[in-house]
Design an enzyme around this catalytic site. Structure first.
Site, PDB file in Angstrom:
ATOM      1  N   SER A  16      -3.569  12.110   3.516  1.00 24.53           N
ATOM      2  CA  SER A  16      -4.749  12.198   2.652  1.00 24.53           C
ATOM      3  C   SER A  16      -4.929  13.596   2.060  1.00 24.53           C
ATOM      4  O   SER A  16      -5.350  13.735   0.911  1.00 24.53           O
ATOM      5  CB  SER A  16      -5.997  11.771   3.418  1.00 24.53           C
ATOM      6  OG  SER A  16      -6.158  12.525   4.587  1.00 24.53           O
ATOM      7  N   CYS A  75      -5.243   3.155   4.851  1.00 27.60           N
ATOM      8  CA  CYS A  75      -4.960   4.310   5.708  1.00 27.60           C
ATOM      9  C   CYS A  75      -5.401   5.618   5.033  1.00 27.60           C
ATOM     10  O   CYS A  75      -6.588   5.844   4.920  1.00 27.60           O
ATOM     11  CB  CYS A  75      -3.492   4.296   6.105  1.00 27.60           C
ATOM     12  SG  CYS A  75      -3.221   5.123   7.671  1.00 27.60           S
ATOM     13  N   ILE A 104      -0.608   3.542  11.826  1.00 25.96           N
ATOM     14  CA  ILE A 104       0.218   4.749  11.903  1.00 25.96           C
ATOM     15  C   ILE A 104      -0.672   5.964  11.662  1.00 25.96           C
ATOM     16  O   ILE A 104      -1.167   6.159  10.546  1.00 25.96           O
ATOM     17  CB  ILE A 104       1.353   4.712  10.843  1.00 25.96           C
ATOM     18  CG1 ILE A 104       2.200   3.433  11.004  1.00 25.96           C
ATOM     19  CG2 ILE A 104       2.221   5.958  10.938  1.00 25.96           C
ATOM     20  CD1 ILE A 104       3.166   3.192   9.855  1.00 25.96           C
ATOM     21  N   HIS A 161      -1.770  -0.650   7.673  1.00 29.03           N
ATOM     22  CA  HIS A 161      -0.829  -0.718   6.543  1.00 29.03           C
ATOM     23  C   HIS A 161      -0.438  -2.167   6.240  1.00 29.03           C
ATOM     24  O   HIS A 161       0.608  -2.618   6.702  1.00 29.03           O
ATOM     25  CB  HIS A 161       0.450   0.063   6.875  1.00 29.03           C
ATOM     26  CG  HIS A 161       0.280   1.542   6.849  1.00 29.03           C
ATOM     27  ND1 HIS A 161       0.590   2.303   5.734  1.00 29.03           N
ATOM     28  CD2 HIS A 161      -0.160   2.409   7.791  1.00 29.03           C
ATOM     29  CE1 HIS A 161       0.339   3.575   5.998  1.00 29.03           C
ATOM     30  NE2 HIS A 161      -0.114   3.667   7.243  1.00 29.03           N
ATOM     31  N   GLU A 204       0.919  -3.341   3.758  1.00 24.77           N
ATOM     32  CA  GLU A 204       2.143  -3.406   2.935  1.00 24.77           C
ATOM     33  C   GLU A 204       3.405  -3.351   3.797  1.00 24.77           C
ATOM     34  O   GLU A 204       4.506  -3.513   3.288  1.00 24.77           O
ATOM     35  CB  GLU A 204       2.145  -2.271   1.895  1.00 24.77           C
ATOM     36  CG  GLU A 204       2.453  -0.877   2.421  1.00 24.77           C
ATOM     37  CD  GLU A 204       1.330  -0.242   3.248  1.00 24.77           C
ATOM     38  OE1 GLU A 204       0.297  -0.903   3.476  1.00 24.77           O
ATOM     39  OE2 GLU A 204       1.516   0.906   3.678  1.00 24.77           O
TER      40      GLU A 204
HETATM   41  N1  GLN Z   1      -3.428  10.551   9.207  1.00 26.08           N
HETATM   42  C1  GLN Z   1      -3.098  10.451   7.818  1.00 26.08           C
HETATM   43  C2  GLN Z   1      -4.054  11.273   6.983  1.00 26.08           C
HETATM   44  O1  GLN Z   1      -4.938  11.873   7.481  1.00 26.08           O
HETATM   45  C3  GLN Z   1      -3.119   9.027   7.333  1.00 26.08           C
HETATM   46  C4  GLN Z   1      -1.951   8.281   7.916  1.00 26.08           C
HETATM   47  C5  GLN Z   1      -1.451   7.172   7.076  1.00 26.08           C
HETATM   48  O2  GLN Z   1      -1.804   6.993   5.929  1.00 26.08           O
HETATM   49  N2  GLN Z   1      -0.550   6.437   7.653  1.00 26.08           N
HETATM   50  O3  GLN Z   1      -3.901  11.308   5.783  1.00 26.08           O
END
Ligand code: GLN
Length: 194
Positions: free
Chosen positions: A49, A79, A135, A177, A179
């Site tokens: 992010s 996510c 994840i 996720h 996808e």
């Molecule tokens: N932990 C990630 C973040 O802070 C996000 C993880 C993901 O998109 N699989 O952006």
């Protein structure tokens, strides 16, 4: 036919594109203002992010997406995409911003770090059993009444049950996720809403 965009600055763009194409939609990898203007809906992929936020700033697209969200563009954040759409980011970088399109707070890496990634069966309202791939997933810690919770997960720790798939009007968010499995039903749900 509806045209759906996938924000293509960083993250698992290709997987979303393949899934949306498998459902028969015309898919645009969105990197420019013209491309933003050409789509009926947008997916914000998972990834990192802070990196996606940085690239939105340096590409000049941060305010374009902000305006599109205000205008009511349907958006599905997964996510890292969910983090970008949230109102409050816990355990974020001190300068981390977000669009506040979903009235909820998320904790980055709230289910643990990469090594603690996991899959879990989810019961999604109106869809049924779906496998969620988590994840370094954000955990939704709190949410307002406008947020409709479509699936929850009790990961078995002391903190109990948390939403993992939500919708607030035309904005959707998943902490996992969708996808990454062969199951396109959540993408279909989003497409149906366009
Ligand atoms: N932990 C990630 C973040 O802070 C996000 C993880 C993901 O998109 N699989 O952006």
């Amino acid at each position: 036919m509806k045209r759906v965009g996938v924000l293509a600055l960083q993250g698992d763009v290709g997987e979303h594109v393949m899934m949306l194409e498998s459902l028969g939609s015309e898919v645009v990898k969105v990197r420019t203002i013209e491309q933003f203007n050409s789509v009926d809906g947008l997916v914000l992929p998972g990834g990192e992010s802070t990196t996606i936020a940085h690239l939105l700033e340096t590409s000049g697209l941060k305010d374009v997406l902000g305006a599109k969200l205000k205008e009511g563009l349907p958006v599905f954040g997964t996510c890292a995409g969910l983090i970008l759409l949230s109102t409050t980011i816990l355990d974020g970088r001190s300068d981390q911003w977000s669009y506040a399109a979903l009235s909820l707070s998320v904790r980055r890496n709230g289910y643990g770090r990469q090594i603690a990634s996991f899959e879990s069966e989810l019961d999604v309202k109106g869809v049924g059993r779906v496998t969620g791939v988590f994840i370094r997933a954000p955990r939704i810690e709190s949410y307002d009444d406008e947020v409709e919770v479509l699936a929850t997960l009790d990961h078995g720790d002391a903190t109990g049950e948390h939403p993992v798939f939500v919708r607030q009007n035309q904005v959707w968010g998943a902490s996992f996720h969708p996808e990454l499995t062969g199951d396109a039903r959540l993408h279909q749900l989003f497409l149906n809403s366009l």
